[in-house]
Design a protein around this motif. Structure first.
Motif, PDB file in Angstrom:
ATOM      1  N   THR A 163     -25.381 -19.739  38.052  1.00  0.00           N
ATOM      2  CA  THR A 163     -25.262 -20.706  36.958  1.00  0.00           C
ATOM      3  C   THR A 163     -26.082 -20.251  35.755  1.00  0.00           C
ATOM      4  O   THR A 163     -25.628 -20.348  34.606  1.00  0.00           O
ATOM      5  CB  THR A 163     -25.740 -22.092  37.417  1.00  0.00           C
ATOM      6  OG1 THR A 163     -24.921 -22.543  38.497  1.00  0.00           O
ATOM      7  CG2 THR A 163     -25.658 -23.100  36.271  1.00  0.00           C
ATOM      8  N   GLN A 164     -27.287 -19.757  36.003  1.00  0.00           N
ATOM      9  CA  GLN A 164     -28.111 -19.246  34.905  1.00  0.00           C
ATOM     10  C   GLN A 164     -27.469 -18.008  34.283  1.00  0.00           C
ATOM     11  O   GLN A 164     -27.594 -17.780  33.077  1.00  0.00           O
ATOM     12  CB  GLN A 164     -29.510 -18.913  35.418  1.00  0.00           C
ATOM     13  CG  GLN A 164     -30.484 -18.463  34.345  1.00  0.00           C
ATOM     14  CD  GLN A 164     -30.728 -19.513  33.281  1.00  0.00           C
ATOM     15  OE1 GLN A 164     -30.738 -20.706  33.578  1.00  0.00           O
ATOM     16  NE2 GLN A 164     -30.910 -19.085  32.045  1.00  0.00           N
ATOM     17  N   THR A 165     -26.763 -17.227  35.081  1.00  0.00           N
ATOM     18  CA  THR A 165     -26.055 -16.062  34.540  1.00  0.00           C
ATOM     19  C   THR A 165     -24.928 -16.495  33.610  1.00  0.00           C
ATOM     20  O   THR A 165     -24.649 -15.827  32.608  1.00  0.00           O
ATOM     21  CB  THR A 165     -25.495 -15.203  35.691  1.00  0.00           C
ATOM     22  OG1 THR A 165     -26.575 -14.792  36.546  1.00  0.00           O
ATOM     23  CG2 THR A 165     -24.800 -13.961  35.158  1.00  0.00           C
ATOM     24  N   ILE A 166     -24.272 -17.606  33.921  1.00  0.00           N
ATOM     25  CA  ILE A 166     -23.245 -18.140  33.026  1.00  0.00           C
ATOM     26  C   ILE A 166     -23.867 -18.538  31.692  1.00  0.00           C
ATOM     27  O   ILE A 166     -23.299 -18.287  30.621  1.00  0.00           O
ATOM     28  CB  ILE A 166     -22.539 -19.343  33.685  1.00  0.00           C
ATOM     29  CG1 ILE A 166     -21.784 -18.901  34.933  1.00  0.00           C
ATOM     30  CG2 ILE A 166     -21.577 -20.010  32.697  1.00  0.00           C
ATOM     31  CD1 ILE A 166     -21.191 -20.047  35.739  1.00  0.00           C
ATOM     32  N   VAL A 167     -25.036 -19.159  31.752  1.00  0.00           N
ATOM     33  CA  VAL A 167     -25.751 -19.506  30.519  1.00  0.00           C
ATOM     34  C   VAL A 167     -26.094 -18.234  29.742  1.00  0.00           C
ATOM     35  O   VAL A 167     -25.963 -18.193  28.512  1.00  0.00           O
ATOM     36  CB  VAL A 167     -27.032 -20.299  30.843  1.00  0.00           C
ATOM     37  CG1 VAL A 167     -27.840 -20.565  29.577  1.00  0.00           C
ATOM     38  CG2 VAL A 167     -26.684 -21.611  31.538  1.00  0.00           C
ATOM     39  N   LEU A 168     -26.500 -17.206  30.449  1.00  0.00           N
ATOM     40  CA  LEU A 168     -26.801 -15.928  29.796  1.00  0.00           C
ATOM     41  C   LEU A 168     -25.565 -15.348  29.121  1.00  0.00           C
ATOM     42  O   LEU A 168     -25.646 -14.818  28.004  1.00  0.00           O
ATOM     43  CB  LEU A 168     -27.348 -14.942  30.838  1.00  0.00           C
ATOM     44  CG  LEU A 168     -27.524 -13.492  30.400  1.00  0.00           C
ATOM     45  CD1 LEU A 168     -28.494 -13.380  29.230  1.00  0.00           C
ATOM     46  CD2 LEU A 168     -28.018 -12.641  31.586  1.00  0.00           C
ATOM     47  N   PHE A 169     -24.422 -15.456  29.783  1.00  0.00           N
ATOM     48  CA  PHE A 169     -23.161 -14.986  29.206  1.00  0.00           C
ATOM     49  C   PHE A 169     -22.893 -15.670  27.863  1.00  0.00           C
ATOM     50  O   PHE A 169     -22.464 -15.027  26.901  1.00  0.00           O
ATOM     51  CB  PHE A 169     -22.020 -15.258  30.192  1.00  0.00           C
ATOM     52  CG  PHE A 169     -20.645 -15.028  29.629  1.00  0.00           C
ATOM     53  CD1 PHE A 169     -20.136 -13.750  29.508  1.00  0.00           C
ATOM     54  CD2 PHE A 169     -19.864 -16.101  29.215  1.00  0.00           C
ATOM     55  CE1 PHE A 169     -18.864 -13.539  28.984  1.00  0.00           C
ATOM     56  CE2 PHE A 169     -18.600 -15.899  28.696  1.00  0.00           C
ATOM     57  CZ  PHE A 169     -18.096 -14.609  28.578  1.00  0.00           C
ATOM     58  N   GLN A 170     -23.161 -16.957  27.792  1.00  0.00           N
ATOM     59  CA  GLN A 170     -22.977 -17.684  26.539  1.00  0.00           C
ATOM     60  C   GLN A 170     -24.013 -17.251  25.494  1.00  0.00           C
ATOM     61  O   GLN A 170     -23.695 -17.113  24.313  1.00  0.00           O
ATOM     62  CB  GLN A 170     -23.088 -19.186  26.792  1.00  0.00           C
ATOM     63  CG  GLN A 170     -22.026 -19.731  27.722  1.00  0.00           C
ATOM     64  CD  GLN A 170     -22.302 -21.165  28.140  1.00  0.00           C
ATOM     65  OE1 GLN A 170     -23.427 -21.649  28.046  1.00  0.00           O
ATOM     66  NE2 GLN A 170     -21.271 -21.853  28.617  1.00  0.00           N
TER      67      GLN A 170
END
Length: 230
Positions: A163-170
């Protein structure tokens, strides 16, 4: 507003948008997430080690990074670190740090603060009996973490890490301040070049939503499977 919507500008730009922009975004996300997890795990272990010096250093670092805006950290690293490097190495000229290298290091160091808190929660979720059994077998603190605690913590915290990686993607869209061409940057360049702001920014929003929504659904499925295993 949509009466003159031009799909042609989108279809003709797909090779550039995905071949260069999205590849850059995914590459930066993967590398920064990998480095952030490794460094974040080290920070979490330092905070839980019980050694006052290591514990305080890790705590100050995490709190500092979490209290600063990411775009400010990007600016700071890109513009100030070359001069700090020149001062440390006593070089008359600023140390050259490329834009991509600067972005990668910045995202890695910044995200490590967030990954460390996730890993710290994961480590603390492991029953104390596990570390007690490792100590009974003669393992020291670092061996207990590496062979007993961390494998279980990673499994428990994997959905949160993703989930934090998804935030990083954004967040990678912020590299526009360094004039790097990520997916949003590529969309912006085409929008400015062809004067089709509505088409390109709307398409970028749809792509970001599709990627993040799909990834979130996969994370939820993984979270249910991990819960069943437990």
């Amino acid at each position: 507003m949509f009466s003159n919507f031009d799909f042609g500008v989108i279809t003709s730009s797909l090779p550039y948008l995905f071949g260069q922009g999205m590849v850059f975004t995914l590459t930066l996300t993967a590398l920064a997430a990998s480095g952030g997890v490794v460094f974040g795990t080290l920070l979490a272990m330092m905070r839980l080690s019980g050694l006052p010096g290591l514990k305080q250093v890790a705590k100050v670092y995490v709190e500092l990074m979490r209290s600063l805006p990411l775009v400010l950290v990007i600016f700071w690293f890109y513009f100030l670190v070359p001069y700090i490097g020149a001062w440390v190495t006593r070089s008359p000229n600023p140390v050259q740090v490329g834009a991509f290298t600067s972005a990668l290091i910045t995202f890695t160091l910044f995200e490590a603060a967030y990954f460390s808190e996730i890993m710290r929660a994961g480590i603390q979720s492991i029953p104390k009996g596990q570390t007690g059994a490792a100590s009974a077998l003669g393992l020291n603190y670092w061996q207990s973490m590496g062979f007993v605690v961390l494998p279980q913590a990673f499994r428990n915290m994997l959905p949160l890490l993703l989930t934090q990686t998804i935030v990083l993607f954004q967040d990678t869209s912020l590299v526009y301040v360094l004039s790097l061409t990520d997916f949003l940057g590529a969309s912006s360049k085409i929008a400015q070049r062809d004067g089709r702001l509505v088409e390109m920014y709307l398409f970028a929003a749809v792509v970001y939503f599709a990627v993040c929504f799909t990834a979130s659904m996969l994370v939820r499925r993984l979270q249910r499977r991990v819960a069943i295993i437990r």
